[in-house]
Design a protein around this motif. Structure first.
Motif, PDB file in Angstrom:
ATOM      1  N   ALA A   3       0.645  -0.992  -0.259  1.00  0.00           N
ATOM      2  CA  ALA A   3      -0.191  -0.240  -0.018  1.00  0.00           C
ATOM      3  C   ALA A   3       1.005   1.412   0.280  1.00  0.00           C
ATOM      4  O   ALA A   3       0.460   2.401  -0.918  1.00  0.00           O
ATOM      5  CB  ALA A   3      -0.748   0.268   1.034  1.00  0.00           C
ATOM      6  N   GLY A   4       2.306   1.265   0.144  1.00  0.00           N
ATOM      7  CA  GLY A   4       2.734   2.765   0.449  1.00  0.00           C
ATOM      8  C   GLY A   4       4.069   2.165   1.565  1.00  0.00           C
ATOM      9  O   GLY A   4       4.519   1.085   1.661  1.00  0.00           O
ATOM     10  N   ALA A   5       5.202   2.666   1.023  1.00  0.00           N
ATOM     11  CA  ALA A   5       6.144   3.073   1.501  1.00  0.00           C
ATOM     12  C   ALA A   5       6.913   4.299   1.985  1.00  0.00           C
ATOM     13  O   ALA A   5       6.148   5.483   1.547  1.00  0.00           O
ATOM     14  CB  ALA A   5       7.657   2.518   1.047  1.00  0.00           C
ATOM     15  N   GLU A   6       8.186   4.347   3.401  1.00  0.00           N
ATOM     16  CA  GLU A   6       8.689   5.643   3.599  1.00  0.00           C
ATOM     17  C   GLU A   6       9.950   5.419   4.774  1.00  0.00           C
ATOM     18  O   GLU A   6       9.549   4.608   5.000  1.00  0.00           O
ATOM     19  CB  GLU A   6       7.457   6.524   4.217  1.00  0.00           C
ATOM     20  N   GLY A   7      11.115   6.392   3.833  1.00  0.00           N
ATOM     21  CA  GLY A   7      12.208   5.822   4.720  1.00  0.00           C
ATOM     22  C   GLY A   7      12.621   4.244   4.438  1.00  0.00           C
ATOM     23  O   GLY A   7      12.930   3.426   3.552  1.00  0.00           O
ATOM     24  N   SER A   8      13.242   3.813   5.413  1.00  0.00           N
ATOM     25  CA  SER A   8      13.496   2.158   5.204  1.00  0.00           C
ATOM     26  C   SER A   8      11.921   1.601   5.719  1.00  0.00           C
ATOM     27  O   SER A   8      12.100  -0.177   6.328  1.00  0.00           O
ATOM     28  CB  SER A   8      13.828   2.405   6.733  1.00  0.00           C
ATOM     29  N   TRP A   9      10.682   1.964   5.282  1.00  0.00           N
ATOM     30  CA  TRP A   9       9.620   1.191   6.358  1.00  0.00           C
ATOM     31  C   TRP A   9       8.891   0.825   4.537  1.00  0.00           C
ATOM     32  O   TRP A   9       8.751   1.960   4.113  1.00  0.00           O
ATOM     33  CB  TRP A   9       9.064   1.353   7.290  1.00  0.00           C
ATOM     34  N   PHE A  10       7.965   0.300   4.579  1.00  0.00           N
ATOM     35  CA  PHE A  10       6.751  -0.181   4.197  1.00  0.00           C
ATOM     36  C   PHE A  10       5.694  -1.250   4.417  1.00  0.00           C
ATOM     37  O   PHE A  10       5.752  -1.469   5.565  1.00  0.00           O
ATOM     38  CB  PHE A  10       7.244  -0.554   1.969  1.00  0.00           C
ATOM     39  N   TRP A  11       4.164  -0.702   4.009  1.00  0.00           N
ATOM     40  CA  TRP A  11       3.137  -1.666   5.137  1.00  0.00           C
ATOM     41  C   TRP A  11       2.083  -2.020   3.548  1.00  0.00           C
ATOM     42  O   TRP A  11       2.277  -1.482   2.458  1.00  0.00           O
ATOM     43  CB  TRP A  11       2.669  -0.866   5.290  1.00  0.00           C
ATOM     44  N   ASP A  12       1.957  -3.130   3.638  1.00  0.00           N
ATOM     45  CA  ASP A  12       0.860  -3.549   3.301  1.00  0.00           C
ATOM     46  C   ASP A  12      -0.583  -3.287   3.698  1.00  0.00           C
ATOM     47  O   ASP A  12      -0.993  -2.789   4.124  1.00  0.00           O
ATOM     48  CB  ASP A  12       0.990  -5.554   2.926  1.00  0.00           C
ATOM     49  N   TYR A  13      -2.206  -3.664   2.676  1.00  0.00           N
ATOM     50  CA  TYR A  13      -3.194  -3.151   2.981  1.00  0.00           C
ATOM     51  C   TYR A  13      -3.425  -3.655   4.385  1.00  0.00           C
ATOM     52  O   TYR A  13      -4.697  -3.121   4.617  1.00  0.00           O
ATOM     53  CB  TYR A  13      -3.964  -3.319   1.936  1.00  0.00           C
ATOM     54  N   ASP A  14      -3.368  -4.884   4.957  1.00  0.00           N
ATOM     55  CA  ASP A  14      -3.595  -5.720   6.324  1.00  0.00           C
ATOM     56  C   ASP A  14      -3.130  -4.107   7.262  1.00  0.00           C
ATOM     57  O   ASP A  14      -3.587  -4.801   8.476  1.00  0.00           O
ATOM     58  CB  ASP A  14      -3.656  -6.723   6.047  1.00  0.00           C
ATOM     59  N   GLY A  15      -2.459  -3.262   6.731  1.00  0.00           N
ATOM     60  CA  GLY A  15      -1.229  -2.701   8.202  1.00  0.00           C
ATOM     61  C   GLY A  15      -0.872  -3.100   9.081  1.00  0.00           C
ATOM     62  O   GLY A  15       0.494  -2.607   9.875  1.00  0.00           O
ATOM     63  N   ASN A  16       0.419  -4.420   8.156  1.00  0.00           N
ATOM     64  CA  ASN A  16       1.397  -4.457   8.794  1.00  0.00           C
ATOM     65  C   ASN A  16       2.543  -4.037   8.004  1.00  0.00           C
ATOM     66  O   ASN A  16       2.500  -3.517   7.033  1.00  0.00           O
ATOM     67  CB  ASN A  16       1.731  -6.181   7.708  1.00  0.00           C
TER      68      ASN A  16
END
Length: 457
Positions: A40-53
């Motif tokens: 779903a998105g990413a920023e800096g050293s992190w990314f995430w899925d549509y389930d909020g993980n």
């Protein structure tokens, strides 16, 4: 997407997955055996899925987001350039194209003052080999067995890992490539017991290959300065200088593949800077703009450039020096300089990753060797530290790869996305990762290695 309900996010993720499975053909995959995670998105050293993980990106995707995800200065530069001039053909002069080339040339060693832009690393290696062959009038190219140089025809022929095999079988690889063994003391082919022995014997082996193949037939030697996907193999002191000397002795072009090792990954702008070696050609891609827009290129020495002063270079690409890509390179180099990203990566290697990973090696029986520099590390995992038997076989797949698959799953369950290749786990986060996030990832790795430890004997 924070204002969208969790149910709507899950529905959006389900549609992304459905469209992907219905229409996207994935690289390096059996299409029916994969289940891609919708992001779903990413920023800096992190990314995430549509389930909020959320996942800490310890892989930098494909070891290319050196400046992290969605860096605001690079995003703004792309947006500004898109509003001004989206594209212009390669035969024209363009402001950001010239500026990107100038900045890269200023960073490169010696008289590598010219840049031929490509769309990625494989095309960079394709064109570097073409330049070397035309420059020398010779056809053969030498490359190492433990290597990856891309999946286009010449690049996959150069590649020394098993991804070449299936391409060989259907005639996709081009001829004229000869492989040799590079230095790797932990799994030495030369019965060496010290770095000095490994260096000396690896260079003797390379010279023997040159002599048996015929020096007058060899156009280039292509080497990843620090071998990337095939194990983060840092060359011993003196090896690259020895390769340079052999190339000079036999009139061979030295091509340094810095697609993965360049632009801060090793704690230097270019990894060759660690050893004060100047190749004839350097190929780059990935970290030059963190992959925000597809781009790569060849940095060219004066003498190679002079070959084509009055002689047409028979190669080109529609998107060579694309303005959006070049604007992102300029912004990336500027941001790296302003924020000290190269220096930060070097410090992480010296003060965080190196010490912490060596502590893990002392603690976990599954860790055979730790090697790396900067933000570029690998753990060589074994069944037995004394015998050094790999935790999984070379080119392991299916049930044979279960221990590494379980290790990867354990890291993901702890919110850290790993980079795994055969029996190795690579630690390759963005070069500007915070120390706090780096240590968070290392804590997850410490816990996950207990899975690998269960397979040791």
């Amino acid at each position: 997407m924070t204002d969208i309900s969790s149910d709507d996010l899950k529905a959006a993720g389900a549609k992304v997955f459905a469209d992907d499975r219905a229409h996207v053909f994935h690289s390096w995959s059996a299409q029916g055996a994969i289940s891609p995670l919708p992001i779903a998105g990413a920023e800096g050293s992190w990314f995430w899925d549509y389930d909020g993980n959320r996942y800490l990106d310890f892989s930098s995707q494909l070891v290319n987001t050196n400046i992290g995800h969605q860096h605001p200065k690079v995003v703004a530069a792309i947006q500004e350039q898109a509003g001004r001039l989206c594209t212009i053909a390669p035969q024209f002069a363009n402001d950001v194209r010239g500026e990107a080339a100038r900045l890269i040339a200023e960073l490169a060693p010696g008289d590598l003052d010219y840049v031929f832009f490509t769309n990625g690393g494989a095309e960079a290696n394709e064109n570097a080999v073409r330049m070397a062959r035309l420059h020398t009038g010779r056809s053969k190219v030498l490359s190492a067995y433990r290597s990856y140089h891309g999946s286009t025809s010449t690049a996959i022929a150069l590649t020394g890992d098993p991804r070449r095999w299936a391409n060989d079988a259907v005639g996709q690889s081009t001829g004229g490539v000869v492989h040799f063994f590079g230095p790797h003391l932990y799994r030495s082919h030369f019965h060496a017991s010290t770095e000095a022995e490994e260096c000396e014997r690896a260079l003797l082996h390379l010279e023997q290959v040159i002599q048996y193949e015929g020096p007058a037939t060899i156009a280039a030697i292509v080497l990843e300065t620090i071998v990337g996907t095939a194990g983060v193999l840092v060359p011993p002191p003196g090896y690259l200088a020895g390769v340079r000397a052999l190339c000079d002795k036999y009139g061979i072009v030295y091509i340094a593949d810095e697609v993965m090792a360049g632009f801060a990954r090793s704690g230097r702008w270019f990894a060759v800077d660690h050893w004060d070696v100047t190749p004839d050609l350097i190929t780059f891609a990935k970290g030059s703009n963190s992959g925000y827009i597809p781009v790569g290129g060849v940095i060219i020495s004066q003498r190679i450039r002079d070959t084509f002063d009055q002689r047409v270079y028979p190669g080109g690409l529609t998107y060579s020096g694309h303005p959006l890509a070049c604007a992102s390179i300029v912004a990336t180099i500027d941001a790296m300089r302003e924020e000290g990203v190269v220096e930060h990566a070097a410090r992480l290697g010296e003060e965080v990753f190196g010490p912490a990973l060596r502590e893990l090696a002392a603690k976990h029986p599954s860790v055979g060797e730790v090697r790396g520099v900067g933000a570029f590390w690998a753990l060589d995992l074994v069944k037995n530290q004394d015998t050094r038997e790999m935790l999984v076989p070379y080119n392991a797949a299916g049930a044979d790869a279960a221990p590494m698959n379980e290790l990867g799953a354990a890291m993901k369950a702890r919110g850290v996305w790993p980079f795994i290749n055969f029996n190795r786990l690579h630690v390759v986060p963005p070069c500007n990762i915070t120390e706090a996030d780096a240590r968070k990832g290392l804590e997850a790795l410490d816990e996950a290695l207990e899975v690998a430890d269960r397979y040791t004997v």
